[in-house]
Design a protein around this motif. Structure first.
Motif, short mmCIF file in Angstrom:
data_model
loop_
_atom_site.label_atom_id
_atom_site.label_comp_id
_atom_site.label_asym_id
_atom_site.label_seq_id
_atom_site.Cartn_x
_atom_site.Cartn_y
_atom_site.Cartn_z
N THR A 65 0.84 -1.19 0.00
CA THR A 65 0.00 0.00 0.00
C THR A 65 0.88 1.24 0.00
O THR A 65 1.86 1.30 0.75
CB THR A 65 -0.90 0.02 1.25
OG1 THR A 65 -1.68 -1.17 1.27
CG2 THR A 65 -1.83 1.22 1.25
N GLU A 125 0.65 5.68 -0.10
CA GLU A 125 -0.12 6.92 -0.09
C GLU A 125 0.51 7.84 -1.12
O GLU A 125 1.69 8.16 -1.04
CB GLU A 125 -0.09 7.57 1.30
CG GLU A 125 -0.93 6.86 2.33
CD GLU A 125 -2.40 6.82 1.97
OE1 GLU A 125 -2.95 7.84 1.51
OE2 GLU A 125 -3.02 5.76 2.16
N TYR A 162 -3.42 -3.06 -9.49
CA TYR A 162 -3.62 -2.25 -8.30
C TYR A 162 -5.08 -1.82 -8.17
O TYR A 162 -5.79 -1.73 -9.16
CB TYR A 162 -2.77 -0.97 -8.38
CG TYR A 162 -1.30 -1.23 -8.60
CD1 TYR A 162 -0.47 -1.54 -7.54
CD2 TYR A 162 -0.75 -1.19 -9.87
CE1 TYR A 162 0.88 -1.79 -7.74
CE2 TYR A 162 0.59 -1.43 -10.08
CZ TYR A 162 1.41 -1.73 -9.01
OH TYR A 162 2.73 -1.99 -9.22
N ARG A 206 -7.29 1.48 -6.45
CA ARG A 206 -7.02 2.84 -6.00
C ARG A 206 -8.26 3.41 -5.34
O ARG A 206 -9.35 3.33 -5.89
CB ARG A 206 -6.62 3.72 -7.18
CG ARG A 206 -6.32 5.13 -6.72
CD ARG A 206 -5.47 5.87 -7.67
NE ARG A 206 -5.24 7.21 -7.14
CZ ARG A 206 -4.89 8.23 -7.86
NH1 ARG A 206 -4.72 8.07 -9.16
NH2 ARG A 206 -4.70 9.40 -7.30
N SER A 207 -8.07 3.98 -4.17
CA SER A 207 -9.13 4.67 -3.45
C SER A 207 -8.55 6.00 -3.02
O SER A 207 -7.67 6.05 -2.14
CB SER A 207 -9.58 3.85 -2.25
OG SER A 207 -10.57 4.55 -1.53
N GLN A 219 -6.16 8.74 -2.63
CA GLN A 219 -4.71 8.80 -2.78
C GLN A 219 -4.01 7.50 -2.36
O GLN A 219 -2.79 7.46 -2.28
CB GLN A 219 -4.14 9.97 -1.98
CG GLN A 219 -4.60 11.34 -2.49
CD GLN A 219 -4.19 11.60 -3.93
OE1 GLN A 219 -4.99 11.47 -4.84
NE2 GLN A 219 -2.95 11.95 -4.14
N THR A 220 -4.79 6.45 -2.10
CA THR A 220 -4.20 5.18 -1.68
C THR A 220 -4.17 4.20 -2.84
O THR A 220 -5.20 3.90 -3.45
CB THR A 220 -5.01 4.56 -0.51
OG1 THR A 220 -5.05 5.50 0.57
CG2 THR A 220 -4.38 3.26 -0.03
N ARG A 238 -3.09 0.34 -3.83
CA ARG A 238 -2.86 -0.95 -3.16
C ARG A 238 -2.58 -2.03 -4.20
O ARG A 238 -3.33 -2.19 -5.16
CB ARG A 238 -4.09 -1.32 -2.35
CG ARG A 238 -4.01 -2.69 -1.69
CD ARG A 238 -5.15 -2.95 -0.73
NE ARG A 238 -4.85 -2.25 0.51
CZ ARG A 238 -5.55 -1.24 1.00
NH1 ARG A 238 -6.62 -0.80 0.40
NH2 ARG A 238 -5.20 -0.66 2.12
#
Length: 179
Positions: free
Chosen positions: A106, A108, A160, A162-163, A165-166, A168
Motif C-alpha cells: 500500500t 499513499e 492495483y 485505488r481509493s 490517494q491510496t 494498493r
C-alpha cells in the motif's frame, strides 16, 4: 490467432534491446496498417487481442476495446513499452511518480501525481519501467483499437486498486495468465 508484423531493419547490433523510440515507431507504423487493424475480431463485451511480432525480441499486441472497457490500474514491471491508438480514442490515466519496484502493498500518493492523456487515433506514447497507468475506452458506443509493444517481453503485470490517494497492490499476473 497470431499475426506477424514486419520488424524494422536493425544494424549489426541485432541483439541490442529496442529503444523507446524504436518501440514507439513500431506501434505507430503498425497502427497505421489499416489492413492489419481490420483483421482484429471485435467483441461487443470484452477486450480482444492478437499477439504480434515486435522489434528486437519485444512482445507486441493488437488490442480491441469495446465501449466502456479498461485495464484498471497496472504496471508492466521491468518492461518498457509504447502504445498507439489505431482507431477510436483511448484515455490514459497515469501516475507521474516513481514507485518502488517491490516490497510494498500500500502506498499513499501525494497530490499532483495524476496525469490524464486523451489519445485519439494516431496518438500514443512510450513509457519506462514501473509506469503505473489505467487505460480505457470511455466512448459509450464506439470500439477502440490499439497497438502495444513491451521490452523485455512482459515478465509480469502488477494490478492495483485505488481509493483516493491510496494505491494498493492487489494481484501479480504472469505470462501464463494472459497468453
Amino acid at each position: 490467432m497470431s499475426v506477424s508484423s514486419p520488424a524494422p531493419a536493425r544494424s549489426s547490433a541485432a541483439t541490442a534491446a529496442p529503444t523507446h523510440a524504436e518501440l514507439l515507431d513500431f506501434v505507430r507504423r503498425t497502427a497505421a496498417d489499416a489492413e492489419l487493424i481490420a483483421t482484429l475480431p471485435l467483441d461487443p463485451k470484452g477486450r480482444t487481442w492478437v499477439r504480434l511480432t515486435g522489434p528486437g525480441g519485444s512482445e507486441a499486441w493488437l488490442i480491441g476495446w469495446p465501449p466502456g472497457t479498461g485495464t484498471g490500474w497496472h504496471d508492466h514491471a521491468e518492461s518498457v513499452g509504447a502504445f498507439v491508438t489505431a482507431a477510436g480514442e483511448l484515455t490514459e490515466n497515469a501516475l507521474a511518480a516513481r514507485l518502488p519496484a517491490d516490497g510494498w502493498k500500500t502506498l499513499e500518493l501525494t497530490d499532483g501525481v495524476d496525469r490524464e492523456r486523451r489519445l485519439p487515433a494516431g496518438e500514443g506514447r512510450a513509457f519506462g519501467r514501473h509506469h503505473v497507468h489505467d487505460v480505457l475506452n470511455a466512448s459509450p458506443d464506439r470500439h477502440a483499437v490499439s497497438v502495444h509493444a513491451y521490452y523485455p517481453p512482459l515478465p509480469q503485470i502488477r494490478r492495483y486498486s485505488r481509493s483516493g490517494q491510496t494505491l494498493r497492490l492487489e494481484q501479480v499476473e504472469r505470462p501464463e495468465d494472459w497468453q
